[in-house]
Scaffold this motif. Structure first.
Motif, PDB file in Angstrom:
ATOM      1  N   ALA A 267       0.823  -1.206   0.000  1.00 39.04           N
ATOM      2  CA  ALA A 267       0.000   0.000   0.000  1.00 39.04           C
ATOM      3  C   ALA A 267       0.859   1.258   0.000  1.00 39.04           C
ATOM      4  O   ALA A 267       0.555   2.237  -0.709  1.00 39.04           O
ATOM      5  CB  ALA A 267      -0.922  -0.024   1.225  1.00 39.04           C
ATOM      6  N   LYS A 268       1.941   1.237   0.775  1.00 42.15           N
ATOM      7  CA  LYS A 268       2.835   2.386   0.825  1.00 42.15           C
ATOM      8  C   LYS A 268       3.503   2.623  -0.525  1.00 42.15           C
ATOM      9  O   LYS A 268       3.610   3.768  -0.998  1.00 42.15           O
ATOM     10  CB  LYS A 268       3.881   2.171   1.914  1.00 42.15           C
ATOM     11  CG  LYS A 268       4.805   3.358   2.120  1.00 42.15           C
ATOM     12  CD  LYS A 268       5.776   3.090   3.267  1.00 42.15           C
ATOM     13  CE  LYS A 268       6.694   4.294   3.477  1.00 42.15           C
ATOM     14  NZ  LYS A 268       7.656   4.040   4.590  1.00 42.15           N
ATOM     15  N   ALA A 269       3.914   1.517  -1.171  1.00 39.61           N
ATOM     16  CA  ALA A 269       4.540   1.643  -2.483  1.00 39.61           C
ATOM     17  C   ALA A 269       3.548   2.157  -3.521  1.00 39.61           C
ATOM     18  O   ALA A 269       3.882   2.989  -4.373  1.00 39.61           O
ATOM     19  CB  ALA A 269       5.114   0.300  -2.919  1.00 39.61           C
ATOM     20  N   ALA A 270       2.289   1.650  -3.447  1.00 37.33           N
ATOM     21  CA  ALA A 270       1.271   2.118  -4.390  1.00 37.33           C
ATOM     22  C   ALA A 270       0.985   3.605  -4.186  1.00 37.33           C
ATOM     23  O   ALA A 270       0.826   4.370  -5.152  1.00 37.33           O
ATOM     24  CB  ALA A 270      -0.006   1.308  -4.211  1.00 37.33           C
ATOM     25  N   GLN A 271       0.935   4.044  -2.905  1.00 36.68           N
ATOM     26  CA  GLN A 271       0.716   5.459  -2.627  1.00 36.68           C
ATOM     27  C   GLN A 271       1.862   6.309  -3.149  1.00 36.68           C
ATOM     28  O   GLN A 271       1.653   7.394  -3.717  1.00 36.68           O
ATOM     29  CB  GLN A 271       0.550   5.643  -1.115  1.00 36.68           C
ATOM     30  CG  GLN A 271       0.192   7.065  -0.691  1.00 36.68           C
ATOM     31  CD  GLN A 271      -0.011   7.152   0.808  1.00 36.68           C
ATOM     32  OE1 GLN A 271       0.191   6.178   1.536  1.00 36.68           O
ATOM     33  NE2 GLN A 271      -0.410   8.324   1.281  1.00 36.68           N
ATOM     34  N   LYS A 272       3.075   5.789  -2.980  1.00 36.74           N
ATOM     35  CA  LYS A 272       4.240   6.517  -3.473  1.00 36.74           C
ATOM     36  C   LYS A 272       4.222   6.611  -4.993  1.00 36.74           C
ATOM     37  O   LYS A 272       4.524   7.660  -5.580  1.00 36.74           O
ATOM     38  CB  LYS A 272       5.511   5.820  -2.985  1.00 36.74           C
ATOM     39  CG  LYS A 272       6.785   6.542  -3.368  1.00 36.74           C
ATOM     40  CD  LYS A 272       8.000   5.809  -2.793  1.00 36.74           C
ATOM     41  CE  LYS A 272       9.295   6.538  -3.186  1.00 36.74           C
ATOM     42  NZ  LYS A 272      10.486   5.845  -2.640  1.00 36.74           N
ATOM     43  N   ARG A 273       3.831   5.489  -5.662  1.00 33.68           N
ATOM     44  CA  ARG A 273       3.763   5.507  -7.114  1.00 33.68           C
ATOM     45  C   ARG A 273       2.692   6.467  -7.607  1.00 33.68           C
ATOM     46  O   ARG A 273       2.864   7.172  -8.603  1.00 33.68           O
ATOM     47  CB  ARG A 273       3.471   4.093  -7.642  1.00 33.68           C
ATOM     48  CG  ARG A 273       4.654   3.155  -7.582  1.00 33.68           C
ATOM     49  CD  ARG A 273       4.406   1.918  -8.421  1.00 33.68           C
ATOM     50  NE  ARG A 273       3.203   1.214  -7.993  1.00 33.68           N
ATOM     51  CZ  ARG A 273       3.172   0.260  -7.087  1.00 33.68           C
ATOM     52  NH1 ARG A 273       4.305  -0.104  -6.471  1.00 33.68           N
ATOM     53  NH2 ARG A 273       2.040  -0.341  -6.760  1.00 33.68           N
ATOM     54  N   ALA A 274       1.540   6.506  -6.874  1.00 33.31           N
ATOM     55  CA  ALA A 274       0.484   7.427  -7.278  1.00 33.31           C
ATOM     56  C   ALA A 274       0.928   8.880  -7.160  1.00 33.31           C
ATOM     57  O   ALA A 274       0.666   9.706  -8.048  1.00 33.31           O
ATOM     58  CB  ALA A 274      -0.761   7.175  -6.420  1.00 33.31           C
TER      59      ALA A 274
END
Length: 444
Positions: A267-274
């Motif tokens: 989730a943290k990586a997805a938020q960072k990618r977004a």
């Protein structure tokens, strides 16, 4: 006498003796008031079997033979006349029988085995070798025994035994039938917690079973499988199960914690990618506005990232370019271009006219567009040949002509023989493979 158990091999019935009427018995006493069939006391053992008996026991061996047949006094057929060989053996401390029996005799009449002379010998040797009152006799290796000639219910479990499917126990009218060792079915499965009859320890699930004990009237009892000391008690088994359950709970908790941590990382990586994608799109819009509002002074190809074929004469490439604008600043763009390798009708003298591809200000957008196009082999369709129809190719004219197009002059290679007529060339030959040609269908 010594009561230590020893293993002894019971003599087999000789081939010339009647296996159904001969018997072997551990002699423990005489019932003087009983009829002949019940005179001798003691457990019967099968011939040829290996049994465990107390040392010093008396083994009675009786082999009966049919010597002829006699008519009954009052009619009704005949009956067999039997003689008998009797031998009384002493079981030694090493489990062997003595080199010679304590007493042996052949009787001309089999019923003399229970006569006064035989009884005298039984009393004499029982007094000399007093037996154990209730000897424990256990069969370790089953012998052939005396098979039953007719079906009858087993004396131990009550289930019907087929002819020759069991063993005879006893003699004369008192003879009964039993299953061979291991043939009786247990009345029920053993349950966890029942105490073992040997060690009195409550049995754990799957560690005990019901065992048939053929003593007295017979019984079923719970015993451990194998050696008692090798099987856990019910309490120890429950402790093992509880420890296993706690270990599994710990493993499941650790796995759940690990999965939660992995999900948090994703989730943290997805938020960072977004967030990164938002920044990239904002920067790309700024670059697009600058390129749209200003004139491009110079264009430099930084590198060709991808290149692939689309058709035999078309290809597509993804090129990274650096644009120099009129204000002196630079902008990086990515162009997806389709270009020709020769042939086809999509290309003109002024360059290609194609709506595929385009200019993009983010590499992911350009790569997505590039991936939408793939190789597609266009099907080859030969050119249709429409030769003139000659006047002499009408019906009834005997002249060589192509059965597909009708011309009379073949190609330089000469006539080709197709499946249903002549072909002037390769194209007509292919068209006529397995079917009639167009000219033949029209005119012939």
């Amino acid at each position: 006498m010594s009561s230590a158990p020893v293993v002894v091999q019971v003599p087999r019935v000789p081939q010339d003796a009647d296996v159904y009427r001969s018997w072997r018995q551990i002699l423990t006493g005489l019932d003087e008031g009983a009829p002949e069939a019940r005179l001798l006391l003691g457990p019967e053992v099968g011939h040829g079997a290996t049994v465990e008996v107390p040392a010093g026991a008396l083994l009675l061996v009786v082999d009966e033979r049919v010597t002829g047949y006699a008519d009954r006094y009052h009619g009704g057929g005949s009956y067999p006349v039997l003689d008998a060989d009797v031998a009384l053996h002493l079981v030694r401390e090493d489990g062997a029988l003595g080199p010679r029996p304590l007493w042996s005799r052949r009787f001309a009449a089999a019923k003399s085995v229970f006569g006064s002379a035989a009884r005298t010998q039984y009393r004499k040797h029982l007094a000399a070798h007093p037996p154990v009152s209730e000897p424990v006799v256990r069969e370790t290796v089953a012998g052939p025994g005396r098979p039953n000639l007719k079906p009858e219910a087993c004396i131990w479990c009550g289930v019907q035994v087929g002819a020759r499917g069991g063993l005879l126990v006893g003699r004369g009218e008192a003879a009964r039938v039993e299953h061979r060792p291991g043939g009786c079915r247990a009345p029920r499965p053993s349950e966890a917690g029942e105490p073992c009859a040997l060690c009195r320890v409550p049995a754990a699930p799957g560690t005990a079973h019901l065992v048939q004990v053929r003593e007295g009237e017979g019984r079923w009892e719970v015993r451990h499988v194998g050696k008692c000391q090798d099987q856990p008690s019910l309490g120890a088994w429950q402790e093992q199960q509880e420890a296993s359950r706690r270990g599994q709970e710990v493993q499941r908790a650790a796995a759940a914690e690990k999965a939660a941590a992995a999900e948090a990382r994703r989730a943290k990586a997805a938020q960072k990618r977004a967030a990164q994608e938002v920044l990239e799109k904002t920067a790309a819009r700024e670059v697009e506005e600058r390129v749209r509002d200003q004139e491009v002074v110079a264009t430099e190809d930084v590198g060709e990232l991808f290149d692939k074929g689309l058709t035999p004469w078309e290809r597509m490439r993804l090129v990274e370019r650096r644009l120099t604008l009129e204000d002196g600043t630079t902008a990086t763009v990515w162009d997806v271009e389709a270009y020709s390798t020769g042939g086809g009708d999509r290309w003109g003298e002024d360059g290609y006219e194609d709506d595929r591809g385009g200019r993009f200000f983010r590499l992911p957008d350009a790569r997505f567009e590039y991936q939408q196009h793939s190789w597609s082999q266009e099907r080859y369709v030969p050119a249709r040949r429409t030769g003139p129809v000659m006047a002499d190719s009408c019906p009834g004219v005997e002249v060589k002509h192509c059965a597909n197009c009708g011309i009379q002059a073949p190609e330089p290679g000469g006539w080709m023989i197709a499946s249903l007529g002549l072909a002037c060339g390769v194209d007509c030959y292919d068209a006529m493979s397995g079917a009639e040609g167009a000219h033949a269908l029209r005119f012939h």
